[in-house]
Design a protein around this motif. Structure first.
Motif, PDB file in Angstrom:
ATOM      1  N   ASP A  91     -63.143 -41.758 -73.954  1.00 20.32           N
ATOM      2  CA  ASP A  91     -63.217 -40.492 -73.226  1.00 20.32           C
ATOM      3  C   ASP A  91     -64.656 -40.086 -72.930  1.00 20.32           C
ATOM      4  N   GLY A  92     -65.552 -40.319 -73.898  1.00 18.71           N
ATOM      5  CA  GLY A  92     -66.946 -39.959 -73.692  1.00 18.71           C
ATOM      6  C   GLY A  92     -67.588 -40.761 -72.581  1.00 18.71           C
ATOM      7  N   GLU A 140     -66.033 -42.149 -70.125  1.00 13.24           N
ATOM      8  CA  GLU A 140     -65.421 -41.748 -68.858  1.00 13.24           C
ATOM      9  C   GLU A 140     -66.012 -40.449 -68.345  1.00 13.24           C
ATOM     10  N   ARG A 141     -66.315 -39.514 -69.236  1.00 13.24           N
ATOM     11  CA  ARG A 141     -66.946 -38.255 -68.803  1.00 13.24           C
ATOM     12  C   ARG A 141     -68.336 -38.507 -68.226  1.00 13.24           C
ATOM     13  N   ASN A 142     -69.100 -39.378 -68.873  1.00 15.22           N
ATOM     14  CA  ASN A 142     -70.488 -39.616 -68.467  1.00 15.22           C
ATOM     15  C   ASN A 142     -70.612 -40.552 -67.270  1.00 15.22           C
ATOM     16  N   HIS A 143     -69.660 -41.466 -67.128  1.00 14.44           N
ATOM     17  CA  HIS A 143     -69.750 -42.472 -66.073  1.00 14.44           C
ATOM     18  C   HIS A 143     -68.366 -42.683 -65.458  1.00 14.44           C
ATOM     19  N   PRO A 144     -67.826 -41.684 -64.764  1.00 14.21           N
ATOM     20  CA  PRO A 144     -66.447 -41.776 -64.288  1.00 14.21           C
ATOM     21  C   PRO A 144     -66.217 -42.913 -63.308  1.00 14.21           C
TER      22      PRO A 144
END
Length: 258
Positions: free
Chosen positions: A231-232, A234-238
């Motif tokens: 999840d982290g 994905e948030r930073n590098h969608p």
């Protein structure tokens, strides 16, 4: 003894000056390395081989964890950069396919080998050497190309790119016949084929072709993971996460003991 495979050595010689930038890319620094790091034992005062050390980025991380590090790489230019940037470690140019005669039996506690197996036509010699130089109970941590990822590359003739490679053109060259999954098969990637092209040579192998040589060499596989975005990440590098989730993982990591 034969010299290093010029296709592989030349490719990494060309990359040596900016390999540190590639190693800092999100998929490597924030996805692949944490998976490897989680498999490492306590390295305090441990003797560690960075097999395929590149420009020394992993060696520096191992030193930070208290290890006594020796690095080996097929690329003369990579070794030169590593010696300059990480003077606290010892670096030697050498080809894992030719053995590690300069390292004594039962002299190392841990071996880290990042994305080297995919450059080796056969794994018997390097794994026999790893078993020879590790102490009883020594740990081997490996990352390499995921067999499913490589099979699709050879079958489809397309190499998916992410991070800083996403704007780089490439061409995949394979044999004349469709891939035969159980076999180990060579394929080449020509990066920037219309410009200052470089050629990278790889060997695609099956899951059995990856794991059987490990057990044949006397290793017991304890852990395996296929790094994928959490999840982290994905948030930073969608955008990168979306690209990675839409295909098989590019890498596989494992921990084994001798």
């Amino acid at each position: 003894m034969e010299g290093p495979d010029p296709r592989i050595a030349d490719h990494y010689d060309d990359l040596a000056e900016y390999w540190g930038h590639i190693a800092d890319s999100p998929s490597k620094a924030q996805l692949l390395w944490p998976s490897i790091e989680a498999m490492l034992p306590d390295l305090t005062n441990r003797r560690v081989l960075d097999a395929g050390c590149g420009s020394g980025d992993c060696s520096a991380k191992l030193l930070e964890r208290g290890a006594d590090v020796i690095g080996v790489d097929v690329s003369e230019e990579m070794v030169a950069v590593a010696k300059e940037h990480v003077p606290a470690a010892t670096f030697v140019q050498g080809d894992l396919a030719d053995g590690l005669d300069f390292i004594a039996d039962d002299s190392l506690d841990v071996i880290v080998c990042q994305h080297v197996f995919s450059h080796l036509e056969e794994l018997t010699t390097p794994l026999a050497e790893f078993a020879r130089i590790l102490v009883d109970g020594g740990v081997l941590v490996v990352s390499t190309h995921n067999p499913l990822h490589d099979y699709l590359v050879v079958r489809d003739g397309v190499y998916p790119t992410v991070d800083d490679e996403s704007d780089t053109e490439s061409r995949v060259e394979t044999g004349p016949s469709p891939p035969n999954y159980p076999e180990t098969e060579r394929y080449d990637i020509i990066w920037n084929p219309e410009g200052d092209a470089t050629r990278a040579t790889y060997y695609r192998r099956s899951i059995e072709g990856l794991f059987s040589p490990l057990t044949d060499a006397g290793f017991t596989v304890q852990e395996m993971t296929e790094p994928s975005p959490d999840d982290g990440f994905e948030r930073n590098h969608p955008e990168i996460a979306e690209a990675l989730r839409s295909a098989p993982p590019t890498s596989i990591c494992l921990r084994a003991t001798r």
